[in-house]
Design a protein around this motif. Sequence first.
Motif, PDB file in Angstrom:
ATOM      1  N   ASP A 226      24.363 -23.110 -20.411  1.00 53.75           N
ATOM      2  CA  ASP A 226      24.032 -22.784 -21.966  1.00 53.75           C
ATOM      3  C   ASP A 226      23.001 -21.283 -21.685  1.00 53.75           C
ATOM      4  O   ASP A 226      23.176 -19.966 -22.173  1.00 53.75           O
ATOM      5  CB  ASP A 226      23.632 -23.121 -23.301  1.00 53.75           C
ATOM      6  N   GLU A 227      21.957 -21.504 -21.242  1.00 53.58           N
ATOM      7  CA  GLU A 227      21.042 -21.325 -21.118  1.00 53.58           C
ATOM      8  C   GLU A 227      21.288 -19.165 -19.839  1.00 53.58           C
ATOM      9  O   GLU A 227      20.841 -18.473 -20.183  1.00 53.58           O
ATOM     10  CB  GLU A 227      19.036 -20.874 -20.370  1.00 53.58           C
ATOM     11  N   HIS A 228      21.366 -19.980 -19.029  1.00 49.38           N
ATOM     12  CA  HIS A 228      22.073 -18.472 -18.442  1.00 49.38           C
ATOM     13  C   HIS A 228      22.997 -17.657 -18.515  1.00 49.38           C
ATOM     14  O   HIS A 228      22.963 -16.921 -18.442  1.00 49.38           O
ATOM     15  CB  HIS A 228      22.813 -19.782 -16.831  1.00 49.38           C
ATOM     16  N   CYS A 229      24.516 -18.704 -18.696  1.00 43.03           N
ATOM     17  CA  CYS A 229      24.965 -17.738 -19.835  1.00 43.03           C
ATOM     18  C   CYS A 229      25.034 -16.881 -20.652  1.00 43.03           C
ATOM     19  O   CYS A 229      24.809 -15.824 -21.039  1.00 43.03           O
ATOM     20  CB  CYS A 229      26.287 -18.634 -20.328  1.00 43.03           C
ATOM     21  N   VAL A 230      24.251 -17.169 -21.645  1.00 42.82           N
ATOM     22  CA  VAL A 230      23.509 -16.387 -22.472  1.00 42.82           C
ATOM     23  C   VAL A 230      23.070 -14.939 -22.039  1.00 42.82           C
ATOM     24  O   VAL A 230      22.654 -14.187 -22.488  1.00 42.82           O
ATOM     25  CB  VAL A 230      22.570 -17.041 -23.751  1.00 42.82           C
ATOM     26  N   ALA A 231      21.271 -15.637 -21.275  1.00 40.12           N
ATOM     27  CA  ALA A 231      21.328 -14.297 -20.144  1.00 40.12           C
ATOM     28  C   ALA A 231      22.146 -13.857 -19.346  1.00 40.12           C
ATOM     29  O   ALA A 231      21.778 -12.188 -19.159  1.00 40.12           O
ATOM     30  CB  ALA A 231      19.831 -15.129 -19.381  1.00 40.12           C
TER      31      ALA A 231
END
Length: 234
Positions: A58-63
């Motif tokens: 999630d964090e990677h995709c958002v960033a």
Amino acid sequence: MVLAAGRGMRMRPLTDVTPKPLLPVQGKPLMQWPMEALLAGGFGRMVVNTAWLGEQIDEHCVAWSREHPGCDVTLSREGTDFGYALETAGGIARALPLLADVFWVLAGDIYVPDFQFTQASVERFEASGLLAHIWLVPNPPHNPRGDFGLGADGLAISRADEAWTFSTIGLYRRELFELPWCEVLPGNPQGTAEPLAPLLRRAMDAGQVSAEIYSGTWVDVGTPERLEELNQQD
């Protein structure tokens, strides 16, 4: 749709702390390679399913989406919703309300740096009227018998003496994941875990799946040894 929900058991202990799609290959997370290729082809709306260590994805995709204007990544959080991954067909059915009538699917743990996702491929598939079009690759050492055959008419064969390996890359029509082909309800509210291969075989037996061979670089990054070998290449 980029599939990123698997546990990656064969990659342990690396995947005990990092989901396999985020393991670094040639300087960037493995799943970022196909995401960049999709974006380069003009396909900026993506759905990524997650389960194991999904918060990291999630964090990677958002960033990543913030860094790439024109890219819209939606998460289908199977782990949060059900506590487990829904396998490939189950995961696609879960995400179906988020997907277009025709959509790409590929695994986030496959290294295929030169594959081109093109609008021309989509247009040819749409004109075919078929339910799916998949890309096959030469059989790697860990899958010597292959998965599916390919007929002279360009249709995939569910079982054949001469078979190729399914690359995980495919174009699909949403009807394949609805009745009568798929018994999992659209949106998969019950959280049914369902593999893709039996569904594809049923459609192949009905002459509803075309295929082509991809001969470029393709690696199923399924073990620490394969990952290390990739990262040692210049």
